[in-house]
Scaffold this active site. Sequence first.
Site, PDB file in Angstrom:
ATOM      1  N   MET A 173       0.938   6.005  -1.157  1.00  0.00           N
ATOM      2  CA  MET A 173       2.744   6.804  -2.457  1.00  0.00           C
ATOM      3  C   MET A 173       2.771   6.072  -3.374  1.00  0.00           C
ATOM      4  SD  MET A 173       5.452   7.415   0.915  1.00  0.00           S
ATOM      5  CE  MET A 173       5.967   4.971   1.104  1.00  0.00           C
TER       6      MET A 173
ATOM      7  N   HIS B 174      -3.350  -2.113  -2.785  1.00  0.00           N
ATOM      8  CA  HIS B 174      -4.171  -0.358  -2.909  1.00  0.00           C
ATOM      9  C   HIS B 174      -5.332  -0.542  -2.688  1.00  0.00           C
ATOM     10  CE1 HIS B 174       0.509   0.372  -3.217  1.00  0.00           C
ATOM     11  NE2 HIS B 174       0.400   1.228  -2.367  1.00  0.00           N
TER      12      HIS B 174
HETATM   13  P1  AMP Z   1       1.411   2.801  -0.155  1.00  0.00           P
HETATM   14  O1  AMP Z   1       2.042   3.315  -0.935  1.00  0.00           O
HETATM   15  O2  AMP Z   1       2.977   1.926   1.234  1.00  0.00           O
HETATM   16  O3  AMP Z   1       2.091   4.208   1.540  1.00  0.00           O
HETATM   17  O4  AMP Z   1       0.423   1.973   1.319  1.00  0.00           O
HETATM   18  C1  AMP Z   1      -0.958   2.681   1.479  1.00  0.00           C
HETATM   19  C2  AMP Z   1      -1.119   1.297   1.680  1.00  0.00           C
HETATM   20  O5  AMP Z   1      -2.225   0.986   1.066  1.00  0.00           O
HETATM   21  C3  AMP Z   1      -1.059   1.585   3.218  1.00  0.00           C
HETATM   22  O6  AMP Z   1      -2.283   1.831   4.166  1.00  0.00           O
HETATM   23  C4  AMP Z   1      -0.870   0.565   3.461  1.00  0.00           C
HETATM   24  O7  AMP Z   1      -1.100  -0.398   4.951  1.00  0.00           O
HETATM   25  C5  AMP Z   1      -1.288  -0.333   2.157  1.00  0.00           C
HETATM   26  N1  AMP Z   1      -0.792  -1.701   2.143  1.00  0.00           N
HETATM   27  C6  AMP Z   1       0.656  -1.462   1.053  1.00  0.00           C
HETATM   28  N2  AMP Z   1       0.263  -2.761   1.142  1.00  0.00           N
HETATM   29  C7  AMP Z   1      -0.525  -3.529   1.402  1.00  0.00           C
HETATM   30  C8  AMP Z   1      -1.155  -4.756   1.468  1.00  0.00           C
HETATM   31  N3  AMP Z   1      -0.304  -6.248   1.070  1.00  0.00           N
HETATM   32  N4  AMP Z   1      -1.834  -5.232   1.112  1.00  0.00           N
HETATM   33  C9  AMP Z   1      -2.958  -4.977   2.354  1.00  0.00           C
HETATM   34  N5  AMP Z   1      -2.960  -2.552   2.143  1.00  0.00           N
HETATM   35  C10 AMP Z   1      -1.359  -2.857   1.739  1.00  0.00           C
END
Ligand code: AMP
Length: 270
Positions: free
Chosen positions: A29, A36
């Site tokens: 997102m 990410h």
């Molecule tokens: P989001 O943009 O928040 O939807 O996250 C995109 C992807 O990044 C998802 O698969 C999340 O689980 C992963 N993600 C977000 N924060 C972290 C983090 N601190 N460590 C590892 N992966 C993450």
Amino acid sequence: MKHAKTIAELQASLVPLRGGATVGLVPTMGAFHEGHLSLFRAAREECDAVVASLFVNPAQFDKGTDLAAYPRDEARDTRLAAAAGVDILFAPTAEELYPPGFQTWVEVEELGWTLEGRFRPGHFRGVATICLKLFNIVQPDRAYFGQKDAQQAAIVRRLVRDLNIPVEIRVLPTVRDADGLALSSRNVRLSAEQRRQAQALPLALATRDPNKARELLEGLEVDYLEVADFEPRVLAGAIRLGDIRLIDNVLLEDAVPGFNLAPPTEKGVT
Ligand code: AMP
């Protein structure tokens, strides 16, 4: 790096990359941070072509205020994705993915109704639906998710198994700041005092003991703190600091194949 706004542009950009090559998809997102970037790098290492999607999915927000407050900076995200080796950044509009008349949803039932699902009704229906759409649009060999969102990862794995989707799900470890706080796009909205309070969550989870963890979280607004059998089992928690909600978890047992940088398998469901 190519920048695709529409499904047609994305698919046209993928044609020259595909021919026998493995395609990795990283759904996001936006508001990129090292969490990410770790997924982009893993996809870059393991796949011939890397697609990242950048879409703040309205269907997974149960509160309009949370959706409106979600940080957005597409110019910065574009630079970071390119530097991390992403080949195509797919950043569609909401109308592109949910055109007028849209009415088909996927729901992973029991798994989606516990923990986060209890506090964010409809959230995982939105997550499962957008992931299925992205899998159909991109047709990746592998898709990359973070262990930070343990329930989301479990739901996507269930979705892929239940609907026989030919994609390998890869789950990578949570990336943390030096103070232990799991990186999250929402952290930028924390005040200095809230940030200090937030550190209690990783500290509590690190005890790997629900009772001790609850003691360490006393005085904070805790939505839940529970052991969840997401294969692998985790101790998961969610706290609220003002209108900001933070989630985190720690593994309670060894990772199962497909988790945490185990070598990739041949194309197929893990
Ligand atoms: P989001 O943009 O928040 O939807 O996250 C995109 C992807 O990044 C998802 O698969 C999340 O689980 C992963 N993600 C977000 N924060 C972290 C983090 N601190 N460590 C590892 N992966 C993450």
